[in-house]
Design a protein around this motif. Structure first.
Motif, PDB file in Angstrom:
ATOM      1  N   SER A 285     -13.233  -1.104  -4.228  1.00 20.86           N
ATOM      2  CA  SER A 285     -13.117  -0.440  -5.535  1.00 20.86           C
ATOM      3  C   SER A 285     -14.380  -0.604  -6.359  1.00 20.86           C
ATOM      4  O   SER A 285     -14.761   0.298  -7.104  1.00 20.86           O
TER       5      SER A 285
ATOM      6  N   ASP B 141     -23.202   2.028  -4.625  1.00 20.71           N
ATOM      7  CA  ASP B 141     -23.588   3.045  -3.642  1.00 20.71           C
ATOM      8  C   ASP B 141     -24.199   2.387  -2.406  1.00 20.71           C
ATOM      9  O   ASP B 141     -23.950   2.806  -1.274  1.00 20.71           O
TER      10      ASP B 141
ATOM     11  N   LEU C 117     -21.512   0.883  -0.315  1.00 23.22           N
ATOM     12  CA  LEU C 117     -20.790   1.962   0.365  1.00 23.22           C
ATOM     13  C   LEU C 117     -21.606   2.449   1.568  1.00 23.22           C
ATOM     14  O   LEU C 117     -21.059   2.683   2.655  1.00 23.22           O
TER      15      LEU C 117
ATOM     16  N   ARG D 181     -20.503  11.197  -1.217  1.00 22.48           N
ATOM     17  CA  ARG D 181     -19.873   9.994  -1.777  1.00 22.48           C
ATOM     18  C   ARG D 181     -18.430  10.233  -2.238  1.00 22.48           C
ATOM     19  O   ARG D 181     -17.558   9.398  -2.025  1.00 22.48           O
TER      20      ARG D 181
ATOM     21  N   ARG E 158     -15.294   8.231  -0.796  1.00 24.99           N
ATOM     22  CA  ARG E 158     -14.466   7.353  -1.651  1.00 24.99           C
ATOM     23  C   ARG E 158     -13.002   7.812  -1.631  1.00 24.99           C
ATOM     24  O   ARG E 158     -12.082   6.990  -1.624  1.00 24.99           O
TER      25      ARG E 158
ATOM     26  N   LEU F 177     -11.466   6.562   1.538  1.00 25.33           N
ATOM     27  CA  LEU F 177     -11.206   5.111   1.476  1.00 25.33           C
ATOM     28  C   LEU F 177      -9.950   4.834   0.642  1.00 25.33           C
ATOM     29  O   LEU F 177      -9.155   3.956   0.971  1.00 25.33           O
ATOM     30  N   GLU F 178      -9.774   5.605  -0.419  1.00 23.03           N
ATOM     31  CA  GLU F 178      -8.570   5.451  -1.246  1.00 23.03           C
ATOM     32  C   GLU F 178      -7.327   5.764  -0.402  1.00 23.03           C
ATOM     33  O   GLU F 178      -6.324   5.056  -0.450  1.00 23.03           O
TER      34      GLU F 178
ATOM     35  N   GLN G 285      -8.945  -1.368  -4.076  1.00 21.35           N
ATOM     36  CA  GLN G 285      -8.992  -0.375  -2.988  1.00 21.35           C
ATOM     37  C   GLN G 285      -9.229  -1.176  -1.703  1.00 21.35           C
ATOM     38  O   GLN G 285     -10.340  -1.260  -1.210  1.00 21.35           O
TER      39      GLN G 285
END
Ligand SMILES: C[S@@+](CC[C@H](N)C(=O)[O-])C[C@H]1O[C@@H](n2cnc3c(N)ncnc32)[C@H](O)[C@@H]1O
Length: 286
Positions: free
Chosen positions: A233, A237, A240, A253, A257, A260-261, A272
């Motif tokens: 969470s 960057d 990630l 991105r 994201r 991933l959620e 997360q």
């Protein structure tokens, strides 16, 4: 009939990763992670995960099972040595005064220097450590060990079976080969889609390593899975990018994201937590 409810997170994740795959199909490879900041972003990633602690505990237990005598360890792809220094400290505490030889090898000089600094900081005269700056494929190592371990480094070698055979040749009779490597779970499905190829090959995961043990005719003692979670969470960057092993473009991105959620496990608000398992393969030289 499928027992997956329509619009479940599983459906959403599948749609999102298919979308990423479609966007990437035929596109130029994304840039790879810059080696000079690899260790720093890896460390930041580990801060968000409980995996490092699980690996340290698991390997410390394995090392403790090797008796109280002098011990020698080779860590291939040692990185900044934070895991190795923790293991070396445990060995010294377990049997005060026991001679420990602890060698690291890593192609990046910055990482090898950090490994050396961490070992020196233990201030233990009974600890004899050394770091080689080299790829394992061009291994300059000319001694044998009780343990040769690869922790999250087998992804990068050119030929896994050849690497396993070379590692076996560096072990004393009765020595142990340990390989910790991730399976292609939810997080690494992103790596498969997004990471640029490495000198002509993709990153290797658990299934590749398992096949390579068979190809190299090395019998496994056991394979253990450590179930870890990483909370992305608050990932920057750069972290990630580390998680997907590629420099993401700004337009990637958002979908990354969102994926991933969708694959994260239910947790506290604002978290997360993404499953981040690691498999440990163990073999003994007979
Ligand atoms: C994810 S890091 C793991 C570092 C450390 N083992 C740990 O768990 O913290 C992977 C490491 O493997 C190293 N590496 C990559 N290719 C390698 C190769 N061919 N031989 C040895 N090490 C390699 C990288 O430089 C990096 O430090």
């Amino acid at each position: 009939m499928s027992n997956i409810a329509p619009n479940s997170p599983t459906d959403t994740a599948a749609v999102l990763i298919d979308g990423l795959r479609a966007v990437r199909r035929g596109a130029a490879a994304l840039a790879s992670l810059p080696p000079e900041s690899y260790a720093e972003h890896h460390a930041a990633f580990e801060m968000l995960s409980d995996q490092r602690g699980l690996i340290a505990e698991h390997f410390a237990g394995r090392l403790a099972g090797l008796g109280n005598g002098p011990l020698s360890v080779l860590s291939v792809g040692c990185g900044d040595g934070s895991l190795d220094a923790r293991l070396a400290a445990g060995l010294l505490l377990q049997v005060p005064g026991r001679p420990v030889r602890y060698v690291g090898i890593d192609p990046w000089i910055g990482s090898a220097e950090l490994f050396t600094a961490r070992m020196v900081a233990l201030e233990a005269t009974e600890l004899d450590s050394h770091a080689y700056v080299a790829s394992f494929d061009d291994s300059p190592v000319d001694e044998t060990f009780d343990v040769v371990m690869f922790v999250h480094s087998m992804y990068y070698v050119a030929d896994v079976a050849a690497t396993l055979r070379s590692a076996l040749n560096l072990l004393r009779p009765g020595g142990q080969l340990w390989v910790a490597v991730a399976p292609t779970a939810a997080l690494n499905a992103l790596v498969e889609v997004l990471a640029p190829p490495l000198e002509g090959h993709r990153q290797w995961f658990s299934a590749d390593v398992e096949k390579a043990f068979v190809a190299a005719a090395i019998d496994l003692d056991e394979t253990v899975t450590l179930d870890a979670l990483v909370d992305l969470s608050s990932a920057s960057d750069e972290v990630l990018d580390f998680a997907v092993q590629a420099r993401l473009t700004p337009e990637l991105r958002g979908p990354v994201r969102a994926y991933l959620e969708a694959v994260s496990v239910p947790g506290a608000v604002g978290e997360q937590r993404v499953p981040h398992p690691v498999d440990v393969f163990a073999a003994t030289v007979r």
